[in-house]
Write a protein that holds these residues in place. Structure first.
Motif, PDB file in Angstrom:
ATOM      1  N   VAL A 199       8.464  34.678  53.571  1.00  0.00           N
ATOM      2  CA  VAL A 199       8.194  34.206  52.814  1.00  0.00           C
ATOM      3  C   VAL A 199       9.345  33.664  51.839  1.00  0.00           C
ATOM      4  CG1 VAL A 199       7.314  35.512  50.098  1.00  0.00           C
ATOM      5  CG2 VAL A 199       6.438  36.713  52.300  1.00  0.00           C
ATOM      6  N   SER A 200       9.002  32.914  50.497  1.00  0.00           N
ATOM      7  CA  SER A 200       9.621  32.053  50.087  1.00  0.00           C
ATOM      8  C   SER A 200       9.115  32.497  48.091  1.00  0.00           C
ATOM      9  CB  SER A 200       9.470  30.283  49.547  1.00  0.00           C
ATOM     10  OG  SER A 200       8.463  30.118  49.608  1.00  0.00           O
ATOM     11  N   LEU A 201      10.689  32.647  47.204  1.00  0.00           N
ATOM     12  CA  LEU A 201      10.177  33.348  46.121  1.00  0.00           C
ATOM     13  C   LEU A 201      10.524  31.665  45.030  1.00  0.00           C
ATOM     14  CD1 LEU A 201      12.348  36.347  47.010  1.00  0.00           C
ATOM     15  CD2 LEU A 201      10.056  36.044  46.703  1.00  0.00           C
ATOM     16  N   LEU A 202       9.528  32.419  43.741  1.00  0.00           N
ATOM     17  CA  LEU A 202       9.896  31.198  42.307  1.00  0.00           C
ATOM     18  C   LEU A 202      10.016  32.498  41.775  1.00  0.00           C
ATOM     19  CD1 LEU A 202       7.757  28.334  43.620  1.00  0.00           C
ATOM     20  CD2 LEU A 202      10.535  28.374  43.734  1.00  0.00           C
ATOM     21  N   GLN A 203      10.865  32.144  40.879  1.00  0.00           N
ATOM     22  CA  GLN A 203      11.082  32.973  38.870  1.00  0.00           C
ATOM     23  C   GLN A 203      11.313  31.838  38.312  1.00  0.00           C
ATOM     24  OE1 GLN A 203      11.826  37.235  38.691  1.00  0.00           O
ATOM     25  NE2 GLN A 203      13.748  36.482  37.665  1.00  0.00           N
ATOM     26  N   ASP A 204      10.122  32.426  37.557  1.00  0.00           N
ATOM     27  CA  ASP A 204       9.464  31.193  36.131  1.00  0.00           C
ATOM     28  C   ASP A 204       9.639  29.491  36.826  1.00  0.00           C
ATOM     29  OD1 ASP A 204       9.677  33.772  34.650  1.00  0.00           O
ATOM     30  OD2 ASP A 204      11.960  33.734  34.327  1.00  0.00           O
ATOM     31  N   GLY A 205       9.352  29.238  37.857  1.00  0.00           N
ATOM     32  CA  GLY A 205       8.802  28.102  38.134  1.00  0.00           C
ATOM     33  C   GLY A 205       9.872  27.425  38.877  1.00  0.00           C
ATOM     34  N   LEU A 232       5.237  34.447  45.325  1.00  0.00           N
ATOM     35  CA  LEU A 232       5.550  34.137  46.700  1.00  0.00           C
ATOM     36  C   LEU A 232       4.862  33.373  47.226  1.00  0.00           C
ATOM     37  CD1 LEU A 232       6.067  37.043  45.210  1.00  0.00           C
ATOM     38  CD2 LEU A 232       5.271  37.790  47.885  1.00  0.00           C
ATOM     39  N   ALA A 233       5.203  32.310  48.260  1.00  0.00           N
ATOM     40  CA  ALA A 233       4.738  31.480  48.581  1.00  0.00           C
ATOM     41  C   ALA A 233       4.757  31.778  50.269  1.00  0.00           C
ATOM     42  CB  ALA A 233       5.368  30.207  48.022  1.00  0.00           C
ATOM     43  N   THR A 234       3.830  31.187  51.463  1.00  0.00           N
ATOM     44  CA  THR A 234       4.214  31.409  52.582  1.00  0.00           C
ATOM     45  C   THR A 234       3.015  31.030  53.153  1.00  0.00           C
ATOM     46  OG1 THR A 234       4.050  33.278  54.742  1.00  0.00           O
ATOM     47  CG2 THR A 234       2.314  33.696  52.598  1.00  0.00           C
ATOM     48  N   GLU A 235       3.557  30.698  54.510  1.00  0.00           N
ATOM     49  CA  GLU A 235       2.573  29.718  55.748  1.00  0.00           C
ATOM     50  C   GLU A 235       2.284  30.792  56.432  1.00  0.00           C
ATOM     51  OE1 GLU A 235       4.505  25.504  56.451  1.00  0.00           O
ATOM     52  OE2 GLU A 235       4.442  25.585  54.228  1.00  0.00           O
ATOM     53  N   SER A 236       2.910  31.623  56.988  1.00  0.00           N
ATOM     54  CA  SER A 236       2.747  32.727  57.849  1.00  0.00           C
ATOM     55  C   SER A 236       1.107  33.509  57.789  1.00  0.00           C
ATOM     56  CB  SER A 236       4.291  33.722  57.883  1.00  0.00           C
ATOM     57  OG  SER A 236       5.176  33.346  57.945  1.00  0.00           O
TER      58      SER A 236
END
Length: 283
Positions: A210-216, A261-265
């Motif tokens: 999982v990758s994380l972005l905050q405020d873009g 949160l972004a994932t390809e799993s």
């Protein structure tokens, strides 16, 4: 709890942990035993899958602490985190009632910085569930319970709602990503807090990522939660290796943000966001 067990067992204290599971994976005895070993818990833990003890105490909280005196009477209780100094003080009082000659140590120093005198706790975003039994989807168009559904996040977020993007299966207690296209699956929330945690579970073999972005933008390193690690490019990621709560964000200060949160799993299951609001008192 571990500290009190070590300090006061010789004075007659008996600590009994009661594990009342919130999610289905937490009903598995093997998972509970793994957690007991991981946290190095030495006192007995009861697996209360049918909520027998929970109901007997009319309990409604995770966590909750109850102190029972030598005659079997409940003399004190505390719901939620915090109150450790007060709880240990009452614990010592009950020991002295049973053993007036007991020589007891000074009250423990706070284990967490957030519990030190002077720390300030603000009103944070309420717990956010991702399963349809308690979830509040901000973009429910096309949603079909327990079936793969394609969601579209338009980017307009209100606090207190979940915004999935991509193909997800929303079941009663979690939302799981289904990798059916080249685009990653995403979940966005708007929140007000200092810390953000999320219960996750990889339903497929192998760790989910999982990758994380905050405020873009990628979450700044100074705001990484304890479970965040850098990927090969230095960006914040979490390896979800088993079912538990993962610490995503530890902001330098309390405030409002948008987290994605972004994932390809394939099969990553997401259950429940919780939020921390306490800031440490200045030294």
């Amino acid at each position: 709890m571990k500290g009190w067990h070590e300090r006061y067992e010789s004075h007659g204290l008996r600590v009994i942990g009661v594990h009342a599971p919130e999610f289905s994976f937490a009903r598995q005895a093997s998972a509970v035993l793994d957690a007991i070993e991981s946290f190095d818990i030495k006192y007995p833990v009861v697996l209360d899958n049918d909520y027998v003890i929970w109901k007997a105490f009319s309990n409604q909280y995770w966590p909750a602490k109850y102190l029972v005196d030598a005659q079997g009477n409940i003399r004190y209780y505390h719901f939620g985190e915090g109150g450790y100094h007060e709880t240990e003080s009452m614990l010592q009082r009950l020991i002295r009632e049973a053993q007036p000659e007991a020589v007891l140590p000074e009250i423990m120093e706070p284990v967490r910085e957030d519990d030190r005198p002077g720390a300030v706790c603000y009103a944070a975003t309420h717990e956010l569930y991702l399963g349809y039994s308690r979830a509040r989807l901000g973009n429910p168009h096309g949603s079909r319970p327990d079936e793969p559904s394609t969601y579209r996040d338009l980017g307009l977020h209100a606090e207190g709602y979940i915004y999935p993007d991509g193909t997800w299966v929303v079941s009663g207690e979690f939302a799981s990503y289904h990798n059916m296209s080249a685009a990653p699956g995403k979940v966005a929330i708007k929140y007000t807090a200092k810390d953000v945690n999320l219960v996750m579970n990889p339903l497929q073999a192998g760790p989910a990522r999982v990758s994380l972005l905050q405020d873009g933008v990628p979450l700044e390193q100074r705001n990484w939660g304890a479970d965040v690690k850098p990927d090969e490019k230095g960006n914040p990621v979490i390896a979800v290796e088993g079912p538990r709560m993962y610490r995503l964000v530890h902001n330098w200060d309390f405030g409002s943000h948008e987290l994605t949160l972004a994932t390809e799993s394939h099969g990553l299951a997401t259950y429940d966001f919780t939020f921390g609001s306490c800031t440490v008192a200045p030294a």
